[in-house]
Design an enzyme around this catalytic site. Structure first.
Site, mmCIF file in Angstrom:
data_model
loop_
_atom_site.group_PDB
_atom_site.id
_atom_site.type_symbol
_atom_site.label_atom_id
_atom_site.label_comp_id
_atom_site.label_asym_id
_atom_site.label_seq_id
_atom_site.Cartn_x
_atom_site.Cartn_y
_atom_site.Cartn_z
ATOM 1 N N HIS A 1 0.118 -0.855 4.444
ATOM 2 C CA HIS A 1 1.158 -1.752 4.973
ATOM 3 C C HIS A 1 0.965 -1.922 6.466
ATOM 4 O O HIS A 1 0.665 -0.948 7.171
ATOM 5 C CB HIS A 1 2.558 -1.185 4.717
ATOM 6 C CG HIS A 1 2.843 -0.979 3.268
ATOM 7 N ND1 HIS A 1 3.162 -2.015 2.421
ATOM 8 C CD2 HIS A 1 2.802 0.139 2.505
ATOM 9 C CE1 HIS A 1 3.328 -1.537 1.193
ATOM 10 N NE2 HIS A 1 3.102 -0.229 1.215
ATOM 11 N N ASP B 1 1.162 0.310 -13.253
ATOM 12 C CA ASP B 1 0.441 0.690 -14.474
ATOM 13 C C ASP B 1 -1.045 0.347 -14.380
ATOM 14 O O ASP B 1 -1.896 1.114 -14.831
ATOM 15 C CB ASP B 1 1.047 -0.005 -15.699
ATOM 16 C CG ASP B 1 2.307 0.695 -16.198
ATOM 17 O OD1 ASP B 1 2.629 1.789 -15.691
ATOM 18 O OD2 ASP B 1 2.983 0.134 -17.087
ATOM 19 N N ARG C 1 13.241 -1.461 1.003
ATOM 20 C CA ARG C 1 11.790 -1.271 1.193
ATOM 21 C C ARG C 1 11.391 0.206 1.133
ATOM 22 O O ARG C 1 10.223 0.544 1.226
ATOM 23 C CB ARG C 1 11.353 -1.838 2.555
ATOM 24 C CG ARG C 1 11.483 -3.325 2.678
ATOM 25 C CD ARG C 1 10.901 -3.793 4.005
ATOM 26 N NE ARG C 1 11.477 -5.065 4.389
ATOM 27 C CZ ARG C 1 10.992 -6.259 4.040
ATOM 28 N NH1 ARG C 1 9.899 -6.326 3.311
ATOM 29 N NH2 ARG C 1 11.582 -7.374 4.423
ATOM 30 N N TYR D 1 5.005 -8.489 11.825
ATOM 31 C CA TYR D 1 3.653 -8.367 11.264
ATOM 32 C C TYR D 1 2.535 -8.720 12.248
ATOM 33 O O TYR D 1 1.365 -8.616 11.905
ATOM 34 C CB TYR D 1 3.544 -9.239 10.006
ATOM 35 C CG TYR D 1 4.518 -8.830 8.924
ATOM 36 C CD1 TYR D 1 4.426 -7.567 8.336
ATOM 37 C CD2 TYR D 1 5.527 -9.689 8.490
ATOM 38 C CE1 TYR D 1 5.311 -7.170 7.355
ATOM 39 C CE2 TYR D 1 6.426 -9.306 7.502
ATOM 40 C CZ TYR D 1 6.310 -8.049 6.938
ATOM 41 O OH TYR D 1 7.189 -7.654 5.961
ATOM 42 N N SER E 1 3.504 -2.922 8.504
ATOM 43 C CA SER E 1 4.717 -2.310 9.055
ATOM 44 C C SER E 1 4.919 -0.947 8.391
ATOM 45 O O SER E 1 4.160 -0.573 7.493
ATOM 46 C CB SER E 1 5.930 -3.216 8.784
ATOM 47 O OG SER E 1 6.193 -3.269 7.386
ATOM 48 N N HIS F 1 7.610 -2.958 -4.043
ATOM 49 C CA HIS F 1 8.929 -2.389 -4.259
ATOM 50 C C HIS F 1 9.442 -2.533 -5.698
ATOM 51 O O HIS F 1 10.469 -1.958 -6.027
ATOM 52 C CB HIS F 1 9.917 -3.004 -3.249
ATOM 53 C CG HIS F 1 9.371 -2.960 -1.843
ATOM 54 N ND1 HIS F 1 9.103 -1.772 -1.194
ATOM 55 C CD2 HIS F 1 8.987 -3.949 -0.982
ATOM 56 C CE1 HIS F 1 8.600 -2.033 0.013
ATOM 57 N NE2 HIS F 1 8.516 -3.346 0.161
HETATM 58 C C1 DQA Z 1 4.399 -5.156 3.830
HETATM 59 C C2 DQA Z 1 5.773 -4.490 3.745
HETATM 60 C C3 DQA Z 1 6.556 -5.041 2.573
HETATM 61 O O1 DQA Z 1 7.861 -4.451 2.542
HETATM 62 C C4 DQA Z 1 6.751 -6.532 2.699
HETATM 63 O O2 DQA Z 1 7.423 -7.051 1.575
HETATM 64 C C5 DQA Z 1 5.482 -7.247 2.963
HETATM 65 C C6 DQA Z 1 4.508 -6.665 3.880
HETATM 66 C C7 DQA Z 1 3.616 -4.710 5.098
HETATM 67 O O3 DQA Z 1 2.405 -4.923 5.140
HETATM 68 O O4 DQA Z 1 4.217 -4.183 6.033
HETATM 69 O O5 DQA Z 1 5.274 -8.357 2.484
HETATM 70 O O6 DQA Z 1 3.639 -4.779 2.696
#
Ligand code: DQA
Length: 145
Positions: free
Chosen positions: A100, A87, A111, A23, A102, A80
């Site tokens: 995101h 909703d 994921r 991250y 990542s 996820h």
């Molecule tokens: C995330 C990706 C998610 O799978 C993970 O649980 C996160 C960060 C991202 O910003 O890459 O907490 O949302």
């Protein structure tokens, strides 16, 4: 003035310390600062909430129905499995950008499912912190269409 709500879900308060190899080393505040600079240059207003509690995110989305023109959401792991967030977003009429740091589709199989994507207008993933300024730009472009 156009108002954009940025929502950060579970564990995102730990950015900077949490798995920096995935991250990065920037904090959530750093990312929100870059979203704010982008917002300032585009003449829009940003509000931000981070919470580890699904209920807070759901309530903020419900309030956004009255107070915000667009939502940018990095739900963290709620992505996820939170049908409650799905909703709530489905009931929001403006653009929704799923964000995101990542690229979850390049990581573990669990994921690869996002319950948010079906109710998102667009998805930005895998661009690290640059995604925050890009998401603000994308939200404004969608609003001005
Ligand atoms: C995330 C990706 C998610 O799978 C993970 O649980 C996160 C960060 C991202 O910003 O890459 O907490 O949302």
């Amino acid at each position: 003035m156009t108002r954009i709500l940025i929502l950060s879900g579970v564990n995102l308060g730990l950015l900077g310390q949490r798995q920096p190899e995935v991250y990065g080393t920037a904090t959530l505040d750093d990312h929100i600062d870059s979203a704010r600079s982008s917002a300032d240059s585009l003449g829009v207003q940003i509000e931000h909430l981070q919470s580890d509690a699904e209920a807070d995110i759901v309530r903020a989305i419900a309030a956004a129905r009255r107070n915000s023109d667009a939502i940018i959401i990095n739900p963290g792991a709620f992505t996820h499995y939170s049908w409650a967030i799905h909703d709530a977003l489905a009931a929001f009429e403006g653009p929704v950008i799923e964000l995101h740091l990542s690229n979850p589709n390049g990581r573990e199989a669990w994921r690869h499912t996002s319950v948010v994507t079906p109710v998102a207008t667009a998805v930005i993933a895998g661009l690290g912190g640059d995604g925050y300024a890009l998401a603000v730009d994308a939200a404004v472009r969608l609003l001005r269409r």
